[in-house]
Design a protein around this motif. Structure first.
Motif, PDB file in Angstrom:
ATOM      1  N   SER A 120      -8.448   9.833  -6.576  1.00 31.48           N
ATOM      2  CA  SER A 120      -7.119   9.975  -7.175  1.00 31.48           C
ATOM      3  C   SER A 120      -6.193   8.834  -6.752  1.00 31.48           C
ATOM      4  CB  SER A 120      -6.482  11.304  -6.760  1.00 31.48           C
ATOM      5  OG  SER A 120      -5.156  11.389  -7.256  1.00 31.48           O
ATOM      6  N   LEU A 121      -5.497   8.279  -7.759  1.00 29.15           N
ATOM      7  CA  LEU A 121      -4.441   7.296  -7.524  1.00 29.15           C
ATOM      8  C   LEU A 121      -3.073   7.912  -7.828  1.00 29.15           C
ATOM      9  CD1 LEU A 121      -6.163   4.162  -9.123  1.00 29.15           C
ATOM     10  CD2 LEU A 121      -6.387   5.081  -6.812  1.00 29.15           C
ATOM     11  N   VAL A 122      -3.022   9.233  -7.915  1.00 30.95           N
ATOM     12  CA  VAL A 122      -1.760   9.922  -8.187  1.00 30.95           C
ATOM     13  C   VAL A 122      -0.767   9.693  -7.049  1.00 30.95           C
ATOM     14  CG1 VAL A 122      -0.715  12.196  -8.535  1.00 30.95           C
ATOM     15  CG2 VAL A 122      -2.844  11.623  -9.684  1.00 30.95           C
ATOM     16  N   ASP A 123      -1.274   9.482  -5.829  1.00 30.62           N
ATOM     17  CA  ASP A 123      -0.415   9.137  -4.686  1.00 30.62           C
ATOM     18  C   ASP A 123      -0.385   7.630  -4.428  1.00 30.62           C
ATOM     19  OD1 ASP A 123       0.288  11.734  -4.293  1.00 30.62           O
ATOM     20  OD2 ASP A 123      -0.689  11.982  -2.357  1.00 30.62           O
ATOM     21  N   GLY A 124      -0.774   6.842  -5.430  1.00 28.38           N
ATOM     22  CA  GLY A 124      -0.776   5.398  -5.264  1.00 28.38           C
ATOM     23  C   GLY A 124      -2.099   4.889  -4.717  1.00 28.38           C
ATOM     24  N   PHE A 125      -2.083   3.652  -4.227  1.00 24.66           N
ATOM     25  CA  PHE A 125      -3.308   2.966  -3.804  1.00 24.66           C
ATOM     26  C   PHE A 125      -3.009   2.142  -2.565  1.00 24.66           C
ATOM     27  CE2 PHE A 125      -6.094  -0.666  -3.650  1.00 24.66           C
ATOM     28  CZ  PHE A 125      -7.308  -0.261  -4.175  1.00 24.66           C
ATOM     29  N   ASN A 126      -3.953   2.217  -1.581  1.00 24.03           N
ATOM     30  CA  ASN A 126      -3.816   1.308  -0.441  1.00 24.03           C
ATOM     31  C   ASN A 126      -5.120   0.590  -0.094  1.00 24.03           C
ATOM     32  OD1 ASN A 126      -5.059   3.641   0.625  1.00 24.03           O
ATOM     33  ND2 ASN A 126      -4.003   3.476   2.596  1.00 24.03           N
ATOM     34  N   VAL A 127      -6.280   1.253  -0.261  1.00 20.67           N
ATOM     35  CA  VAL A 127      -7.568   0.678   0.122  1.00 20.67           C
ATOM     36  C   VAL A 127      -8.592   0.978  -0.977  1.00 20.67           C
ATOM     37  CG1 VAL A 127      -9.461   0.818   1.791  1.00 20.67           C
ATOM     38  CG2 VAL A 127      -7.107   0.874   2.601  1.00 20.67           C
ATOM     39  N   PRO A 128      -9.412  -0.004  -1.401  1.00 17.25           N
ATOM     40  CA  PRO A 128     -10.481   0.269  -2.359  1.00 17.25           C
ATOM     41  C   PRO A 128     -11.434   1.330  -1.812  1.00 17.25           C
ATOM     42  CG  PRO A 128     -10.188  -2.097  -2.072  1.00 17.25           C
ATOM     43  CD  PRO A 128      -9.361  -1.434  -1.011  1.00 17.25           C
ATOM     44  N   MET A 129     -12.026   2.119  -2.730  1.00 18.80           N
ATOM     45  CA  MET A 129     -12.799   3.276  -2.276  1.00 18.80           C
ATOM     46  C   MET A 129     -13.959   3.584  -3.217  1.00 18.80           C
ATOM     47  SD  MET A 129     -11.416   7.214  -1.873  1.00 18.80           S
ATOM     48  CE  MET A 129     -10.418   6.906  -0.405  1.00 18.80           C
ATOM     49  N   GLU A 130     -15.047   4.073  -2.612  1.00 18.88           N
ATOM     50  CA  GLU A 130     -16.146   4.696  -3.346  1.00 18.88           C
ATOM     51  C   GLU A 130     -16.322   6.117  -2.834  1.00 18.88           C
ATOM     52  OE1 GLU A 130     -21.030   4.498  -3.840  1.00 18.88           O
ATOM     53  OE2 GLU A 130     -19.970   2.885  -2.788  1.00 18.88           O
ATOM     54  N   PHE A 131     -16.597   7.050  -3.745  1.00 16.01           N
ATOM     55  CA  PHE A 131     -16.859   8.443  -3.372  1.00 16.01           C
ATOM     56  C   PHE A 131     -18.087   8.879  -4.169  1.00 16.01           C
ATOM     57  CE2 PHE A 131     -14.766  12.958  -3.148  1.00 16.01           C
ATOM     58  CZ  PHE A 131     -15.711  13.349  -2.222  1.00 16.01           C
ATOM     59  N   SER A 132     -19.212   9.072  -3.481  1.00 13.57           N
ATOM     60  CA  SER A 132     -20.472   9.302  -4.183  1.00 13.57           C
ATOM     61  C   SER A 132     -21.307  10.367  -3.491  1.00 13.57           C
ATOM     62  CB  SER A 132     -21.302   8.010  -4.235  1.00 13.57           C
ATOM     63  OG  SER A 132     -20.626   7.002  -4.940  1.00 13.57           O
ATOM     64  N   ALA A 158       4.853  -1.688  -2.494  1.00 13.89           N
ATOM     65  CA  ALA A 158       5.230  -1.063  -1.225  1.00 13.89           C
ATOM     66  C   ALA A 158       4.513  -1.795  -0.109  1.00 13.89           C
ATOM     67  CB  ALA A 158       4.821   0.414  -1.223  1.00 13.89           C
ATOM     68  N   PRO A 159       5.049  -1.780   1.101  1.00  8.18           N
ATOM     69  CA  PRO A 159       4.364  -2.440   2.215  1.00  8.18           C
ATOM     70  C   PRO A 159       2.945  -1.906   2.401  1.00  8.18           C
ATOM     71  CG  PRO A 159       6.606  -1.867   2.842  1.00  8.18           C
ATOM     72  CD  PRO A 159       6.350  -1.218   1.509  1.00  8.18           C
ATOM     73  N   GLY A 160       1.953  -2.781   2.230  1.00 10.46           N
ATOM     74  CA  GLY A 160       0.567  -2.395   2.452  1.00 10.46           C
ATOM     75  C   GLY A 160      -0.098  -1.670   1.303  1.00 10.46           C
ATOM     76  N   GLY A 161       0.622  -1.432   0.186  1.00 10.57           N
ATOM     77  CA  GLY A 161       0.005  -0.666  -0.891  1.00 10.57           C
ATOM     78  C   GLY A 161       0.748  -0.792  -2.199  1.00 10.57           C
ATOM     79  N   CYS A 162       0.353   0.054  -3.146  1.00  9.96           N
ATOM     80  CA  CYS A 162       0.963   0.100  -4.471  1.00  9.96           C
ATOM     81  C   CYS A 162       1.331   1.550  -4.743  1.00  9.96           C
ATOM     82  CB  CYS A 162      -0.026  -0.411  -5.521  1.00  9.96           C
ATOM     83  SG  CYS A 162       0.668  -0.592  -7.183  1.00  9.96           S
ATOM     84  N   ASN A 163       2.617   1.824  -4.880  1.00 10.07           N
ATOM     85  CA  ASN A 163       3.106   3.193  -4.963  1.00 10.07           C
ATOM     86  C   ASN A 163       2.785   3.850  -6.292  1.00 10.07           C
ATOM     87  OD1 ASN A 163       4.338   4.831  -3.002  1.00 10.07           O
ATOM     88  ND2 ASN A 163       6.009   3.358  -2.776  1.00 10.07           N
ATOM     89  N   ASN A 164       2.825   5.166  -6.298  1.00  7.42           N
ATOM     90  CA  ASN A 164       2.779   5.913  -7.535  1.00  7.42           C
ATOM     91  C   ASN A 164       4.199   6.045  -8.093  1.00  7.42           C
ATOM     92  OD1 ASN A 164       3.355   7.704  -5.275  1.00  7.42           O
ATOM     93  ND2 ASN A 164       3.357   9.343  -6.774  1.00  7.42           N
ATOM     94  N   PRO A 165       4.355   6.158  -9.423  1.00  8.74           N
ATOM     95  CA  PRO A 165       5.704   6.191  -9.990  1.00  8.74           C
ATOM     96  C   PRO A 165       6.514   7.422  -9.600  1.00  8.74           C
ATOM     97  CG  PRO A 165       4.047   6.548 -11.691  1.00  8.74           C
ATOM     98  CD  PRO A 165       3.315   6.111 -10.458  1.00  8.74           C
ATOM     99  N   CYS A 166       5.845   8.551  -9.276  1.00 10.50           N
ATOM    100  CA  CYS A 166       6.601   9.738  -8.852  1.00 10.50           C
ATOM    101  C   CYS A 166       7.391   9.452  -7.578  1.00 10.50           C
ATOM    102  CB  CYS A 166       5.649  10.912  -8.647  1.00 10.50           C
ATOM    103  SG  CYS A 166       6.447  12.391  -7.987  1.00 10.50           S
ATOM    104  N   THR A 167       6.746   8.798  -6.615  1.00 10.06           N
ATOM    105  CA  THR A 167       7.431   8.466  -5.359  1.00 10.06           C
ATOM    106  C   THR A 167       8.625   7.561  -5.596  1.00 10.06           C
ATOM    107  OG1 THR A 167       5.400   8.704  -4.060  1.00 10.06           O
ATOM    108  CG2 THR A 167       7.139   7.348  -3.108  1.00 10.06           C
ATOM    109  N   VAL A 168       8.493   6.639  -6.560  1.00 10.49           N
ATOM    110  CA  VAL A 168       9.550   5.651  -6.810  1.00 10.49           C
ATOM    111  C   VAL A 168      10.681   6.241  -7.639  1.00 10.49           C
ATOM    112  CG1 VAL A 168      10.074   3.427  -7.883  1.00 10.49           C
ATOM    113  CG2 VAL A 168       7.928   3.736  -6.629  1.00 10.49           C
ATOM    114  N   PHE A 169      10.343   6.912  -8.745  1.00 14.40           N
ATOM    115  CA  PHE A 169      11.368   7.336  -9.702  1.00 14.40           C
ATOM    116  C   PHE A 169      11.762   8.806  -9.587  1.00 14.40           C
ATOM    117  CE2 PHE A 169       9.009   3.804 -11.737  1.00 14.40           C
ATOM    118  CZ  PHE A 169      10.046   2.892 -11.811  1.00 14.40           C
ATOM    119  N   LYS A 170      10.851   9.646  -9.040  1.00 14.09           N
ATOM    120  CA  LYS A 170      11.148  11.065  -8.769  1.00 14.09           C
ATOM    121  C   LYS A 170      11.583  11.838 -10.011  1.00 14.09           C
ATOM    122  CE  LYS A 170      12.398  10.231  -3.937  1.00 14.09           C
ATOM    123  NZ  LYS A 170      12.010   8.809  -3.933  1.00 14.09           N
TER     124      LYS A 170
END
Length: 223
Positions: A120-132, A158-170
Motif C-alpha cells: 500500500s502507498l495510501v500512507d505514501g512511500f519511503n523505501v522500495p519494497m517486495e512482498f511475496s 517530504a523529508p526522506g519520502g513522498c507523502n500521500n495526499p490525505c496527509t497533505v490536504f486532509k
C-alpha cells in the motif's frame, strides 16, 4: 515426562493445526543503507544491509503490516525518533508508523481459508519494497521498486519520502473518510509507477492478492 505427551490427542491436533497455519514472514534489508524494520504485530528491529528478521504471525492475524523506518536514532532504552515511519518514538513498535511509509499489509486465514496481502502507498512511500509468498504453491508476488522519492510531485515531497495526499490536504476526496472516493491526479502518480500497489483507499480491484492459508512470505526492502 514431556508435558506435551500428556495432552489429549484431539488437543494436540488442534495445537498442530494452529501452528501450521501461522505464517513466517522473513524481512530482508537489501538497501545500501540501514533501515529500522517495523511490524504490527512483531515490534521492530534495526537491519543493516543484508540483515534479515523473522516474524512469526499467528493464524487469524488481521490488519497487520510491515514497513521500513529511515533516519532513526534510538537510545539504549529503545526510545528515539525516525525521519520516516516513526511509531511514537519506539524501537519496538506497538502501533502503526507515521507517513510517509511504504506498507506491506496482510490478513491470515480469512474468508475461504485465504491469506490476503498487498503493498500500500495510501500512507505514501519511503523505501522500495517486495512482498511475496515463498511456499504453499503460491507464486504471485508484488513489487514496488520505482524511484518514487526521486520523482515525487512537489506538493507531496517530504523529508526522506513522498507523502500521500490525505496527509497533505486532509480532505475527504483524498482521505476517503466517507467511504466514497475514486482515483485522483495524485493517486494516478503512484499507480503509474507501482501498478500492483494500492494508490488510494478504494483501490482494491487491482491491488489485493491472495494465497491459500499456510503460506510463508518475504518482505524485501530495496528489491
Amino acid at each position: 515426562m514431556n508435558p506435551s505427551l500428556s495432552l489429549p490427542i484431539s488437543l494436540s491436533i488442534l495445537l498442530f493445526a494452529a501452528v501450521s497455519h501461522a505464517a513466517i514472514i522473513n524481512v530482508l534489508n537489501n538497501c545500501p543503507y540501514t533501515v529500522w524494520a517495523a511490524a504490527v504485530p512483531g515490534g521492530g528491529r534495526r537491519l543493516n544491509r543484508g540483515q534479515s528478521w523473522q516474524i512469526n504471525a499467528p493464524s487469524g492475524t488481521t490488519r497487520a503490516r510491515v514497513w521500513a523506518r529511515t533516519g532513526c536514532n534510538f537510545d539504549g532504552s529503545g526510545r528515539g525518533k525516525c525521519q520516516t515511519g516513526d511509531c511514537n518514538g519506539l524501537l519496538e513498535c506497538r502501533g502503526y508508523g507515521a507517513p510517509p511509509n511504504t506498507l506491506a499489509e496482510y490478513a491470515l486465514n480469512q474468508y475461504s481459508n485465504l491469506d490476503f496481502f498487498d503493498i500500500s502507498l495510501v500512507d505514501g512511500f519511503n523505501v522500495p519494497m517486495e512482498f511475496s509468498p515463498t511456499s504453499n504453491g503460491c507464486t504471485r508476488g508484488i513489487k514496488c521498486a520505482a524511484d518514487i522519492v526521486g520523482q515525487c510531485l512537489n506538493e507531496l515531497r517530504a523529508p526522506g519520502g513522498c507523502n500521500n495526499p490525505c496527509t497533505v490536504f486532509k480532505t475527504d476526496q483524498y482521505c476517503c473518510n466517507s467511504g466514497n472516493c475514486g482515483p485522483t491526479y495524485f493517486s494516478k502518480f503512484f499507480k503509474a509507477r507501482c501498478p500492483d500497489a494500492y494508490s488510494y483507499p478504494k483501490d482494491d480491484q487491482t491491488s489485493t492478492f491472495t494465497c491459500r492459508t499456510g503460506a510463508n512470505y518475504k518482505v524485501v526492502f530495496c528489491p
